[in-house]
Design an enzyme around this catalytic site. Structure first.
Site, PDB file in Angstrom:
ATOM      1  N   ASP A 243       0.732  -1.262  -0.131  1.00  0.00           N
ATOM      2  CA  ASP A 243      -0.035  -0.103  -0.167  1.00  0.00           C
ATOM      3  C   ASP A 243       0.839   1.231   0.007  1.00  0.00           C
ATOM      4  OD1 ASP A 243      -1.995   1.907   0.212  1.00  0.00           O
ATOM      5  OD2 ASP A 243      -2.286   1.512   2.517  1.00  0.00           O
ATOM      6  N   LYS A 250       1.673   7.891   1.099  1.00  0.00           N
ATOM      7  CA  LYS A 250       1.995   7.891   2.462  1.00  0.00           C
ATOM      8  C   LYS A 250       3.281   8.572   2.737  1.00  0.00           C
ATOM      9  CE  LYS A 250      -0.285   3.446   3.668  1.00  0.00           C
ATOM     10  NZ  LYS A 250      -1.010   3.787   4.797  1.00  0.00           N
ATOM     11  N   ASP A 261       0.086  -4.970   4.717  1.00  0.00           N
ATOM     12  CA  ASP A 261      -1.418  -4.700   4.667  1.00  0.00           C
ATOM     13  C   ASP A 261      -2.381  -5.646   4.241  1.00  0.00           C
ATOM     14  OD1 ASP A 261      -2.889  -2.454   5.393  1.00  0.00           O
ATOM     15  OD2 ASP A 261      -2.988  -1.421   3.388  1.00  0.00           O
ATOM     16  N   GLU A 322      -8.235   2.784   1.150  1.00  0.00           N
ATOM     17  CA  GLU A 322      -8.402   1.682   0.008  1.00  0.00           C
ATOM     18  C   GLU A 322      -8.947   0.647   0.482  1.00  0.00           C
ATOM     19  OE1 GLU A 322      -5.265  -0.066   1.747  1.00  0.00           O
ATOM     20  OE2 GLU A 322      -5.459   1.993   1.080  1.00  0.00           O
ATOM     21  N   ARG A 324     -11.067  -0.236   2.858  1.00  0.00           N
ATOM     22  CA  ARG A 324     -12.576  -0.373   3.017  1.00  0.00           C
ATOM     23  C   ARG A 324     -13.191  -0.148   1.664  1.00  0.00           C
ATOM     24  NH1 ARG A 324     -12.319   5.092   6.286  1.00  0.00           N
ATOM     25  NH2 ARG A 324     -10.422   4.398   6.898  1.00  0.00           N
TER      26      ARG A 324
END
Length: 471
Positions: A243, A250, A261, A322, A324
């Site tokens: 991710d 990030k 992740d 992302e 969810r």
């Protein structure tokens, strides 16, 4: 490892377990030099080498210890003594130990052998290592051995995939592994590529995947029992292999940890392996929406409006939310296409849960009191603890959008793990027994087998115990 009910020979290796209270009563029977260094405290080990062989005095701590603490001691013992213990018939002495406690010790000996990259080269996996324990029948010992190996195989498989660097777990590589695993364990394996996902309308999942250099791999694994009227558990595991945060990039300082992740998916993977090896009398339908969250000219953007599988529209305010998105389609697809008695999703979902609980427990949300209590009780039993948080409708107001049915975050600096759970609730299709587990703080962290943060194995023993002992 073999567990054997015999005590009719001389042993060159002995594991002698004591609580502090047991040692106080029994220590006087041993050489006084041992008492100088050994007291029975938790994790304490004293190695006594003598003419007949080697005795490991292992401390368990206070006699009021919980069963999972015995597994903790065994894990640390396996890790620290891996260069010393020998693959020979070994006598275990612990007259005070009951069947459940011995099972926990056996699990710990095997799960404690994990390291990355994993190979079964520890003495405890050697066929010549036999643990002799006379307090239980051979039939019970055989069953305990089978359970210990199954839980270790499941948990270490999950840890292995979580620990792999990003370049060794591309979507096609992980999918190939799952396909072979399904063949090995007689699981039904289904995977949808990008074209099929488009046909099905898996828009929330595809929004994350569209920036990837790799094809979509929306995967369904089914374990079926021959037992009639068996309960069916629906499991959804967040499976973002790496991710970056997408366009909402990030902070790079700790981005290397974002290989973790997929902690929800690895918990589901380990549970499937355990269920298959133990032939549990249940059905499991597992959905793993496999992708990475990458940056490219095709990546989804903040302000995009996406149509999810169930027809609801989502305004994307942050592409780093992302998890969810892919869980939304995973939950609604499973709910619409399979009849399940329980629906549980697991995800390394929010920094909010990490800030709230650190590495002490996962955040639990459920719309069913029985399932909530079962998960809390099982979490306490396995030491894979959870804490219940509310799903009040007032939190739904924070995800109302002007241009869509929902927005994927609230933009407020508070309660994001609750907001995320409330968002996911909109995609369970009125399932009456659903639970969401945010395990961001507990799936990956400080461990005894590695210098840096690494996979803890969280979730496998929790789900396995819940499913196996539901009745």
């Amino acid at each position: 490892m073999k567990l054997i009910n015999k005590k009719n020979k001389n042993y060159t290796q002995v594991f002698h377990l004591f609580t502090e209270e047991e040692w106080t009563k029994s220590g006087k029977n041993f050489h006084r030099n041992i008492s100088t260094f050994f007291t029975g405290k938790k994790y304490e080990v004293f190695i006594n080498v003598h003419e007949e062989g080697t005795t490991y005095f292992v401390g368990l701590g206070k006699s009021a210890l919980q069963d999972f603490e015995i597994q903790q001691v065994a894990v640390k013992f396996a890790q620290i003594q891996k260069e010393k213990v020998q693959a020979v018939p070994t006598l275990m002495l612990a007259d005070f130990m009951n069947e459940r406690q011995f099972e926990e010790f056996a699990k710990g000996l095997l799960t404690g052998t994990y390291h990355y990259p994993f190979e079964k080269n520890h003495a405890f996996w050697n066929p010549k290592f036999e643990l002799h324990f006379e307090n239980l029948s051979q039939k019970k010992l055989d069953h305990i051995n089978k359970k210990a190996e199954a839980i270790s195989n499941g948990q270490t498989a999950g840890q292995e995939w979580l620990n792999k660097p990003a370049n060794l777990k591309r979507p096609d590589v992980f999918s190939s592994y799952l396909k072979n695993l399904a063949k090995k364990h007689d699981l039904k394996y289904t995977v949808f590529n990008r074209k099929k996902c488009e046909e099905l309308g898996l828009g929330a999942y595809l929004s994350v995947n569209q920036g990837s250099a790799y094809d979509a791999a929306f995967t369904i694994l089914e374990y079926r029992t021959a037992v009639k009227n068996a309960k069916t558990f629906g499991l959804v595991g967040k499976c973002v292999l790496f991710d970056t945060g997408g366009i909402s990039l990030k902070n790079p300082d700790n981005m290397h940890y974002m290989k973790s992740d997929m902690g929800g998916a690895t918990a589901v993977l380990g549970t499937l392996i355990y269920a298959a090896e133990m032939q549990l009398p249940v059905n499991i339908v597992a959905v793993l929406p496999i992708t990475d969250n990458a940056i490219s000219e095709k990546a989804f953007l903040p302000s995009d409006v996406i149509t999810a599988y169930n027809g609801k529209t989502i305004e994307v305010l942050n592409t780093d939310a992302e998890g969810r998105m892919i869980l939304a389609d995973g939950l609604s697809y499973l709910s619409k296409n399979f009849k399940t008695d329980f629906l549980i999703d697991l995800a390394t979902l929010t920094g909010s849960s990490v800030r709230m609980f650190g590495d002490t427990c996962g955040a639990l949300f459920s719309n069913d009191e029985e399932l909530k209590n079962l998960l809390l009780k099982t979490g306490d039993k396995t030491n894979q603890r959870l804490w219940n948080l509310p799903l009040w409708d007032i939190w739904k107001e924070d995800i109302q959008s002007d241009v869509a049915d929902l927005k994927n975050i609230s933009m407020k600096p508070i309660g994001d793990c609750i907001v995320a759970a409330k968002f996911l609730e909109q995609f369970i299709e009125n399932h009456t027994r659903w639970a969401h587990l945010d395990i961001a703080g507990v799936a990956f962290g400080n461990v005894g087998y590695a210098k840096e943060k690494a996979a803890t194995g969280f979730g496998v023993q929790l789900l396995a115990d819940l499913i196996e002992n539901y009745h």
